[in-house]
Design a protein around this motif. Structure first.
Motif, PDB file in Angstrom:
ATOM      1  N   MET A   1      30.960  44.169  34.178  1.00 31.97           N
ATOM      2  CA  MET A   1      31.368  45.396  34.904  1.00 31.97           C
ATOM      3  C   MET A   1      30.237  46.423  34.318  1.00 31.97           C
ATOM      4  N   ILE A   2      29.900  46.360  33.159  1.00 33.42           N
ATOM      5  CA  ILE A   2      28.898  47.356  32.482  1.00 33.42           C
ATOM      6  C   ILE A   2      27.386  46.898  33.244  1.00 33.42           C
ATOM      7  N   LEU A   3      27.124  45.404  33.452  1.00 31.23           N
ATOM      8  CA  LEU A   3      25.995  45.123  33.745  1.00 31.23           C
ATOM      9  C   LEU A   3      25.958  45.689  35.288  1.00 31.23           C
ATOM     10  N   GLN A   4      27.039  45.727  35.953  1.00 30.26           N
ATOM     11  CA  GLN A   4      27.157  46.025  37.522  1.00 30.26           C
ATOM     12  C   GLN A   4      26.855  47.733  37.530  1.00 30.26           C
ATOM     13  N   ALA A   5      27.450  48.405  36.497  1.00 29.65           N
ATOM     14  CA  ALA A   5      27.084  49.686  36.547  1.00 29.65           C
ATOM     15  C   ALA A   5      25.712  50.043  36.208  1.00 29.65           C
ATOM     16  N   ALA A   6      25.116  49.384  35.416  1.00 27.89           N
ATOM     17  CA  ALA A   6      23.694  49.632  35.082  1.00 27.89           C
ATOM     18  C   ALA A   6      22.809  49.284  36.218  1.00 27.89           C
TER      19      ALA A   6
ATOM     20  N   SER B   1      20.945  46.325  23.086  1.00 30.70           N
ATOM     21  CA  SER B   1      20.073  47.379  23.064  1.00 30.70           C
ATOM     22  C   SER B   1      20.112  48.212  24.295  1.00 30.70           C
ATOM     23  N   ASN B   2      19.586  49.238  24.462  1.00 34.00           N
ATOM     24  CA  ASN B   2      19.477  49.797  25.850  1.00 34.00           C
ATOM     25  C   ASN B   2      18.533  49.157  26.512  1.00 34.00           C
ATOM     26  N   SER B   3      17.278  48.737  26.035  1.00 33.20           N
ATOM     27  CA  SER B   3      16.199  48.142  26.583  1.00 33.20           C
ATOM     28  C   SER B   3      16.715  46.648  27.161  1.00 33.20           C
ATOM     29  N   HIS B   4      17.597  45.965  26.377  1.00 30.07           N
ATOM     30  CA  HIS B   4      17.943  44.628  26.695  1.00 30.07           C
ATOM     31  C   HIS B   4      18.728  44.713  27.951  1.00 30.07           C
ATOM     32  N   LEU B   5      19.805  45.915  28.238  1.00 28.28           N
ATOM     33  CA  LEU B   5      20.673  46.210  29.138  1.00 28.28           C
ATOM     34  C   LEU B   5      19.723  46.351  30.728  1.00 28.28           C
ATOM     35  N   LYS B   6      18.715  47.239  30.143  1.00 26.90           N
ATOM     36  CA  LYS B   6      18.005  47.430  31.331  1.00 26.90           C
ATOM     37  C   LYS B   6      17.054  46.410  31.980  1.00 26.90           C
ATOM     38  N   ALA B   7      16.706  45.384  30.989  1.00 26.26           N
ATOM     39  CA  ALA B   7      15.861  44.254  31.366  1.00 26.26           C
ATOM     40  C   ALA B   7      16.968  43.309  32.021  1.00 26.26           C
TER      41      ALA B   7
ATOM     42  N   GLN C   1       9.094  46.229  25.451  1.00 23.24           N
ATOM     43  CA  GLN C   1       8.756  44.596  25.225  1.00 23.24           C
ATOM     44  C   GLN C   1       9.754  43.928  26.092  1.00 23.24           C
ATOM     45  N   GLU C   2      11.293  44.413  26.158  1.00 25.80           N
ATOM     46  CA  GLU C   2      12.312  43.798  26.990  1.00 25.80           C
ATOM     47  C   GLU C   2      11.844  43.830  28.543  1.00 25.80           C
ATOM     48  N   ILE C   3      11.625  45.004  28.801  1.00 24.27           N
ATOM     49  CA  ILE C   3      11.070  45.193  30.161  1.00 24.27           C
ATOM     50  C   ILE C   3      10.043  44.401  30.792  1.00 24.27           C
TER      51      ILE C   3
END
Length: 198
Positions: free
Chosen positions: A12-17, A51-57, A113-115
């Motif tokens: 659900m969090i990933l879909q929102a992101a 991390s936020n970067s991990h979620l973005k990636a 780096q994650e991106i």
């Protein structure tokens, strides 16, 4: 809200992101904004993603896979048309948010780096899709070439990425029609030739 297990809440969090990324871009992907969209707490976002970067990636990779699925559903008349679509030459409104996000990720690879890792995965996936299309087109007799399809795919990718940079700068009045014309020329040069001297 109904009880969600760990995997459901994470999804659900990933879909929102993903939705925030498509609608507003990477800069809007704050933990607070994503938590609000997912109707959960910021603590839950931090609990499920390192991390936020991990979620973005992760959202970026999933969105690029989604783009691939969307492109697979677009009707094309031949392999040349399909390849043109994969190289970003077809102006299809539905895929524009994904392409904008791709361009934004390209800018961020030196800062995050994650991106960068996610962009690398997406680039490899794009390359595989183009190689598959080239090989299928050759097997069906539409394309004729005498070099490695993997190398051709990388040259096509490099060409459209460079051309897009010029297009975005607006150099020499380059427009969408020119972008397609130049890309068609490089496809013709790469895939409609046969060296008979070998």
């Amino acid at each position: 809200m109904a009880y969600l297990n760990k995997e459901q809440r994470r999804e659900m969090i990933l879909q929102a992101a993903m939705q925030v990324a498509l609608n507003e871009g990477f800069s809007a992907m704050t933990v607070r904004h994503i938590a609000t969209e997912a109707q959960t707490s910021t603590g839950q976002v931090h609990h499920h993603f390192a991390s936020n970067s991990h979620l973005k990636a992760e959202a970026f990779i999933k969105l690029m896979q989604q783009l691939d699925e969307i492109e697979n559903q677009v009707h094309t008349t031949n392999y040349l048309h399909r390849l043109s679509l994969l190289l970003g030459c077809e102006n299809i409104e539905q895929i524009q948010p994904y392409l904008r996000l791709w361009n934004e990720a390209e800018v961020l690879i030196d800062q995050d780096q994650e991106i960068k890792l996610a962009y690398n995965i997406a680039m490899q996936d794009w390359h595989r899709s183009i190689v598959r299309m080239i090989d299928e087109g050759q097997a069906q007799g539409e394309f004729q070439f005498d070099t490695n399809s993997h190398d051709i795919a990388w040259r096509l990718i490099a060409f459209v990425c460079g051309l897009e940079g010029i297009y975005k700068l607006g150099l020499n009045g380059l427009n969408e029609v020119d972008f397609k014309r130049h890309t068609d020329a490089i496809i013709q040069a790469e895939l409609f030739k046969k060296n008979l001297d070998k």
